[in-house]
Design an enzyme around this catalytic site. Structure first.
Site, PDB file in Angstrom:
ATOM      1  N   ALA A   1      11.285 -10.292  -0.597  1.00  0.00           N
ATOM      2  CA  ALA A   1      11.063 -11.040   0.579  1.00  0.00           C
ATOM      3  C   ALA A   1      10.729 -12.419   0.364  1.00  0.00           C
ATOM      4  CB  ALA A   1       9.975 -10.145   1.476  1.00  0.00           C
TER       5      ALA A   1
ATOM      6  N   ASN B   1       7.101  -3.987  -5.106  1.00  0.00           N
ATOM      7  CA  ASN B   1       6.366  -5.084  -4.714  1.00  0.00           C
ATOM      8  C   ASN B   1       6.354  -5.152  -3.219  1.00  0.00           C
ATOM      9  OD1 ASN B   1       4.888  -7.345  -4.332  1.00  0.00           O
ATOM     10  ND2 ASN B   1       6.354  -8.779  -5.642  1.00  0.00           N
ATOM     11  N   ASP B   2       7.287  -5.319  -2.436  1.00  0.00           N
ATOM     12  CA  ASP B   2       7.163  -5.498  -0.844  1.00  0.00           C
ATOM     13  C   ASP B   2       6.674  -4.226  -0.334  1.00  0.00           C
ATOM     14  OD1 ASP B   2       8.103  -8.178  -1.150  1.00  0.00           O
ATOM     15  OD2 ASP B   2      10.080  -7.814  -1.008  1.00  0.00           O
ATOM     16  N   VAL B   3       7.320  -3.153  -0.750  1.00  0.00           N
ATOM     17  CA  VAL B   3       6.944  -2.050  -0.190  1.00  0.00           C
ATOM     18  C   VAL B   3       5.336  -1.495  -0.106  1.00  0.00           C
ATOM     19  CG1 VAL B   3       9.455  -1.166  -0.174  1.00  0.00           C
ATOM     20  CG2 VAL B   3       7.785  -0.433  -2.057  1.00  0.00           C
TER      21      VAL B   3
END
Lengths: 99, 460
Positions: free
Chosen positions: B427, B386-388
Site C-alpha cells: 500500500a 506489513n499492511d495487514v
C-alpha cells in the site's frame, strides 16, 4: 439452439454458481480458485468444436492454439489443485495433537 | 449421445465445486470436477465427428504436457502466479474459439446476418478473452514482484481507458457489419485493443489489491468461456462458464470485503501506485534486536501468535516457521497462527503454504477469532507482513488502507517484526507499529531469522 434457451441456461447456471460458493472457508480459497479455474478450461470443448470443419487456414491454426491453451488450463489447473489439497488432506490424520 | 455426457459433466462440476468447499471433501471435489471435464471432452469427441483427429490429438498432447510440467514443478509459494497464468490461458482459448468462428463465417456475409446472439457473443468473447489473457500476463509479472509502470500519466489515465473502451465498442460494431478482409481487419484491431485494455487495467492496481484482481480474472475466464459457448451454441460451455464466472464474482466480493474496499475503488483507485514510499529516514525510535534476544523472549512466554505474510512466502520460510512453532510448543507455550484474509497475494495462500509445512489447519485462526486474543498474548511474531498489521488502518488518516480490517497485533505484550528493512508494504504507507514501545524489529530475511531463533532456542 435458440438464443433465448441458451440465455436461460446461462442465467440459471449463474445462480447455481453463486449458491454453491457462498459458504466456503477462507482456508480453501486458493484451491477453490485454481479448481474453478480448471473448470473454466471447459473451453476445450469449444476449441475442439471450433477446429472441426474449419477450412480457412488461419481458423485452423487458431483452433489448434485454442486447444493447446485450453489443455494447459485444464491439466495444469486440476493437477496443481490436487497437489495443494493433498497437503491439506495429510493433516486430517493427526487432528488430535494440537493444544 | 453427447448431450447426456454434457449433462452428467455439468452435474459433476456442480458437485465438485460444492465439495471443494469443505476441507474434508475438497480433494475428492477436485477429482469429481476433473472427471466431469473428462466426460465433457468425451462428449465433444462424440459430437465433433468431422474433427481432424491427428491435429486435435497433437494439440491436446502439447497442452497436456505443458500443463503437467508446470503443475508438478511450480513451488507452493508461486501459486498466485500460477493461477493468474492459468486464468490467462483459459481466457485466451475462449477468444481464439470466437475468432475461428468469425474467420470461417464472414468471408461472404456479415456476423449480423447470423442474428443478435452471434453479433453480441463473438465480439464479447474476443474482448473478454483477450483482455483476460493480457491482464493475467500483467498480474503474473506483478505477482512475481516485477514493476510494470503504466505508460500513461495518472491524470490522463481514466480518460485514455475510456477512449479505448469507446473504440472497442465502435470496432465491435464495425466487425459485426463487415465481411471478408474488413471483417478480418476489424477482428485483429479488436483483439489488439482488448489486449491493450487488459494490460492497462491491471497495471495501476496495487500489489495489496492483487488478490481481488486474480479473483476477478478468474471470473472473467469463466465469462469468456460462457461467451464462446454462445458463439458456437454449446450448452456445456455456457453452464461451466457461468458457474466459474459467478463463483469468481463471489470470491471477488469476499476479497473486497476483507479489505473494506469497493470493487470500483480497487479498479479505479490504483492504490500503491504513485504514492510516495516512506523510507527509513521517516522512522524514529526503532528498536532492532537479534534472533538470540527473541529466543530468550520466547523462552519465558506462555502464549505466542505467529502472523505470516508474503515475506514468508518469498523467503520459502514456511518449513522453518513450522519447525520453530513446534519447538516453542515443546517448551509449553501455546502457539497459534493469525491469518489475515488477504495475507500474501492471493486469498488462502498462507493456508496452502502452512499446510505444505504440515501445520494443522485448526491452528490457523481468522481475523475475528484471533483479534480478541492478542491482549492476552505474550509474543506476536510477524513474519514478512506489513499492511495487514498497520494500526493506521484503524484511524481515518486518508491513507489507502483506511478502514481495512487489520490484525491488532499491537495489543500484545511484545511484537517481533521480522522484516528485511523498513520499506513500506504494497500500500506504500508508513507503518507506525515499527515505532511502538512494545515492538522489536529483526532486520533479516524471514528464513534466516526463524532458523536463527530456532537454533538459539534449542541451545537454551
Amino acid at each position: 439452439m435458440l438464443a433465448a434457451t441458451l440465455l436461460f441456461i446461462f442465467v440459471l447456471a449463474s445462480f447455481i454458481g453463486v449458491e454453491i460458493i457462498g459458504k466456503i472457508p477462507p482456508t480453501l480459497h486458493t484451491p477453490l480458485m485454481s479448481g474453478s479455474n480448471a473448470i473454466s478450461g471447459i473451453t476445450i470443448v469449444g476449441a475442439l468444436l471450433a477446429m472441426q470443419g474449419r477450412y480457412h487456414g488461419a481458423a485452423q491454426v487458431l483452433g489448434f492454439v485454442a486447444i493447446v491453451f485450453a489443455m494447459i488450463n485444464v491439466v495444469g489447473g486440476f493437477l496443481v489443485t490436487d497437489r495443494m489439497l493433498a497437503m491439506f488432506a495429510s493433516k486430517k490424520k493427526t487432528p488430535g495433537k494440537q493444544g | 449421445m453427447h448431450i447426456y455426457l454434457y449433462i452428467v459433466a455439468a452435474v459433476l462440476f456442480i458437485l465438485g465445486i460444492k465439495r471443494l468447499g469443505k476441507v474434508r471433501t475438497a480433494r475428492s471435489g477436485n477429482t469429481v470436477a476433473a472427471a466431469g471435464m473428462l466426460l465433457a471432452v468425451l462428449g465433444v469427441l462424440v459430437e465433433a465427428q468431422a474433427l481432424s483427429w491427428f491435429w486435435a490429438a497433437v494439440a491436446m498432447a502439447v497442452g497436456s504436457v505443458i500443463g503437467w510440467l508446470v503443475a508438478t514443478r511450480v513451488a507452493m509459494t508461486a501459486m498466485p502466479e500460477m493461477v493468474a497464468a492459468l486464468n490467462g490461458f483459459g481466457g485466451g482459448a475462449s477468444a481464439l474459439v470466437a475468432m475461428t468462428e468469425q474467420i470461417e463465417d464472414t468471408s461472404q456475409v456479415t456476423l449480423a446476418t447470423f442474428g443478435g446472439m452471434m453479433a453480441i457473443a463473438v465480439p464479447a468473447s474476443i474482448v473478454i478473452g483477450s483482455a483476460t489473457l493480457t491482464g493475467s500476463g500483467i498480474a503474473y509479472l506483478k505477482l512475481q514482484g516485477k514493476s510494470v509502470p503504466h505508460p500513461i500519466p495518472k491524470a490522463q489515465r481514466n480518460l485514455a481507458h475510456a477512449a479505448i473502451a469507446v473504440a472497442i465498442l465502435a470496432i465491435s460494431l464495425w466487425s459485426v457489419y463487415s465481411t471478408g478482409a474488413w471483417s478480418m481487419t476489424s477482428m485483429v484491431l479488436l483483439t489488439l485493443l482488448s489486449a491493450v485494455i487488459g494490460v492497462f487495467l491491471v497495471m495501476p492496481i496495487g500489489g495489496a489489491d492483487m488478490p481481488v484482481v486474480v479473483a476477478l480474472l478468474n471470473s472473467f475466464s469463466g465469462v469468456a468461456a460462457a461467451a464462446s459457448g454462445f458463439v458456437i451454441g454449446n450448452q456445456m460451455l455456457i453452464v461451466a462458464g457461468a458457474l466459474v464466472g459467478a463463483s469468481g464474482v463471489i470470491l471477488t466480493q469476499i476479497m473486497c470485503k476483507a479489505m473494506n474496499r469497493s470493487l470500483l475503488n480497487v479498479l479505479i483507485g490504483g492504490v500503491g501506485d504513485g504514492k510516495v514510499a516512506k523510507d527509513a529516514k521517516d522512522y524514529k525510535n526503532i528498536k532492532s534486536t537479534s534472533p538470540e534476544e527473541v529466543a530468550m523472549l520466547l523462552d519465558g512466554a506462555s502464549s505466542c501468535v505467529i502472523v505470516p505474510g508474503y515475506g514468508l512466502a518469498v523467503a520459502q520460510a514456511q518449513h522453518a516457521c513450522a519447525n520453530l512453532a513446534k519447538e516453542i510448543e515443546r517448551r509449553g507455550c501455546m502457539v497459534r497462527y493469525a491469518i489475515h484474509p488477504v495475507a500474501g497475494r492471493m486469498p488462502g495462500h498462507m493456508n496452502v503454504l502452512l499446510a505444505e509445512a504440515d501445520v494443522p489447519y485448526e491452528k490457523l485462526l481468522e481475523l475475528d477469532k484471533i483479534n480478541p486474543e492478542f491482549q492476552s498474548t505474550d509474543v506476536v511474531i510477524v513474519v514478512g507482513a506489513n499492511d495487514v498489521v498497520n494500526p493506521l488502518a484503524r484511524e481515518k488518516t486518508g491513507s489507502p488502507i483506511d478502514g481495512m480490517p487489520i490484525l491488532d497485533v499491537d495489543k500484545a505484550r511484545t511484537v517481533v517484526m521480522i522484516k528485511r528493512s523498513l520499506s513500506p508494504g504494497y500500500a506504500g504507507v508508513k507503518n507506525p507499529l515499527f515505532e511502538f514501545d512494545n515492538t522489536l524489529m529483526v532486520f533479516l530475511d524471514a528464513k534466516e531469522a526463524l532458523q536463527g531463533i530456532l537454533d538459539e532456542l534449542k541451545g537454551m
